[in-house]
Design a protein around this motif. Structure first.
Motif: not given
Length: 203
Positions: A166-184
């Motif tokens: 998953v993204g280096k900063l975890g989940v709950e992506k908000q914007t492109e490039g935020d290093q998070r994985t989207p949930l849904g």
């Protein structure tokens, strides 16, 4: 590509007609081989483990964790390693973040081997899945695990599972490039040409 579903939108996903064995990427095969190496290490059978690790890194040269385990096994011929990635201090300091990531990956893979989903478990989102959808994929981000289900006449059945990152900063992506994985919940609406992917993506 993946398209998000919406409770307020009528979505008609395209059926996934690819056979299960082609949906299972080479990464699953590589992981199974790595787990077998772990089992041998657990039994102190380091010689066959080393032989299998050597073949694994030859077949999958970009499998970083396999490379690390292979290096540990080579080092163990001289001195027993204390943990995954027991490397000399200068290299350890220079690659601390990468080693920490690989150790976390190793722990997640081993945890998935020990803690299996309950028999017959199916995510609630899959219970009323249309018969047009031959497969469904669930991801447990907290476990870094992907679960592949097949929509059979008798109902959904878990057919395989794989390690994912998953993204280096975890989940709950908000914007492109935020290093998070989207949930849904998402539907596969198209497929990428394998030739368009880099060598780091399994075919």
């Amino acid at each position: 590509m993946l398209a998000p579903s919406s409770a307020n939108t009528s979505v008609t996903p395209k059926p996934v007609t690819t056979k299960t064995e082609t949906l299972a990427s080479s990464g699953g095969v590589a992981e199974a081989r790595l787990i077998e190496i772990y089992r041998l290490i657990g039994r102190s059978d380091t010689r066959p483990a080393l032989r299998l690790a050597e073949i694994l890194v030859r077949d999958y040269p970009h499998f970083a964790l396999a490379q690390l385990v292979y290096a540990d096994l080579l080092s163990a011929r001289i001195r027993p390693p204390n943990n995954v990635g027991k490397v000399p201090a200068p290299q350890r300091q220079a690659s601390a973040a990468a080693l920490a990531d690989l150790r976390a990956e190793s722990a997640a893979r081993l945890k998935a081997l020990k803690e299996r989903p309950p028999a017959g478990f199916v995510p609630a989102e899959f219970v009323q899945l249309s018969g047009a959808n031959k497969h469904a994929i669930a991801v447990d981000a907290s476990r870094s695990r992907l679960y592949l289900f097949e929509n059979q006449p008798s109902g959904m059945k878990l057919v395989d599972d794989y390690y994912i990152s998953v993204g280096k900063l975890g989940v709950e992506k908000q914007t492109e490039g935020d290093q998070r994985t989207p949930l849904g919940v998402y539907f596969i609406t198209s497929q990428l040409d394998p030739k368009s992917l880099t060598k780091f993506y399994p075919r």
